[in-house]
Design a protein around this motif. Sequence first.
Motif, PDB file in Angstrom:
ATOM      1  N   ALA A   1       7.149   4.237  22.493  1.00 64.53           N
ATOM      2  CA  ALA A   1       6.824   3.271  21.184  1.00 64.53           C
ATOM      3  C   ALA A   1       7.869   3.446  20.215  1.00 64.53           C
ATOM      4  CB  ALA A   1       5.519   3.742  21.045  1.00 64.53           C
ATOM      5  N   THR A   2       8.210   2.243  19.510  1.00 67.62           N
ATOM      6  CA  THR A   2       9.194   2.344  18.406  1.00 67.62           C
ATOM      7  C   THR A   2       8.323   2.661  17.363  1.00 67.62           C
ATOM      8  OG1 THR A   2      10.139   0.293  19.275  1.00 67.62           O
ATOM      9  CG2 THR A   2      10.667   0.743  17.205  1.00 67.62           C
ATOM     10  N   PRO A   3       8.818   3.767  16.516  1.00 64.35           N
ATOM     11  CA  PRO A   3       8.281   4.192  15.480  1.00 64.35           C
ATOM     12  C   PRO A   3       8.444   3.296  14.243  1.00 64.35           C
ATOM     13  CG  PRO A   3      10.307   5.371  15.891  1.00 64.35           C
ATOM     14  CD  PRO A   3      10.110   4.439  16.886  1.00 64.35           C
ATOM     15  N   ALA A   4       7.461   3.446  13.267  1.00 70.45           N
ATOM     16  CA  ALA A   4       7.223   2.459  12.130  1.00 70.45           C
ATOM     17  C   ALA A   4       8.346   3.025  11.242  1.00 70.45           C
ATOM     18  CB  ALA A   4       5.902   2.891  11.236  1.00 70.45           C
ATOM     19  N   PRO A   5       8.973   2.115  10.417  1.00 75.45           N
ATOM     20  CA  PRO A   5      10.105   2.289   9.629  1.00 75.45           C
ATOM     21  C   PRO A   5       9.549   3.195   8.483  1.00 75.45           C
ATOM     22  CG  PRO A   5       9.526   0.003   9.305  1.00 75.45           C
ATOM     23  CD  PRO A   5       8.643   0.644  10.497  1.00 75.45           C
ATOM     24  N   GLN A   6      10.447   4.217   8.025  1.00 82.72           N
ATOM     25  CA  GLN A   6      10.060   5.015   6.927  1.00 82.72           C
ATOM     26  C   GLN A   6      10.196   4.329   5.703  1.00 82.72           C
ATOM     27  OE1 GLN A   6       8.802   7.715   7.970  1.00 82.72           O
ATOM     28  NE2 GLN A   6      10.211   9.018   7.516  1.00 82.72           N
ATOM     29  N   ALA A   7       9.497   4.417   4.895  1.00 83.69           N
ATOM     30  CA  ALA A   7       9.370   3.869   3.683  1.00 83.69           C
ATOM     31  C   ALA A   7      10.655   4.602   2.743  1.00 83.69           C
ATOM     32  CB  ALA A   7       8.108   4.163   2.726  1.00 83.69           C
TER      33      ALA A   7
END
Length: 147
Positions: free
Chosen positions: A55-61
């Motif tokens: 799964a591709t991780p959500a981009p960091q803020a």
Amino acid sequence: MRTAVMLAAVVGSALALAGCGGGGGSSAADTTATETTATETTATETSAAGTTTTATPAPQAKVIPIRVVNGQPQGGIQRPKVDQGDKVVLVVRTDSGEAVHLHGYNIEKPVVPGKPVRLPFTASIAGRFEVELHPTDSLLAVIEVEP
């Protein structure tokens, strides 16, 4: 701490489901989770056929810290650039004022002197947007959102 609890719950659920596969365990999916940062988790699943999916991780803020002393931003007015669609968090620590306002996105949060206030937003609108300390209207930053 919260991430660790969530990670433990995901791993525990995956192990419980793998045990319910019946038939000796060779057909059950093998699922593991690896913590990559304090807020990001990557899950990897291997099927019985040997296919691996990650799964591709959500981009960091993107965190933009601003420190204000006597109504003035330390280091001068910041001019950060972000890309349209980026997740951004303004973190403002000030010794005065009543609220921090991000123009254009119409986000305003009250401040408590000496305590950081967080203004999270998604940079969905392209352009230049001022961050001000109210009621003095001191300019703290101009955020440029590039398409």
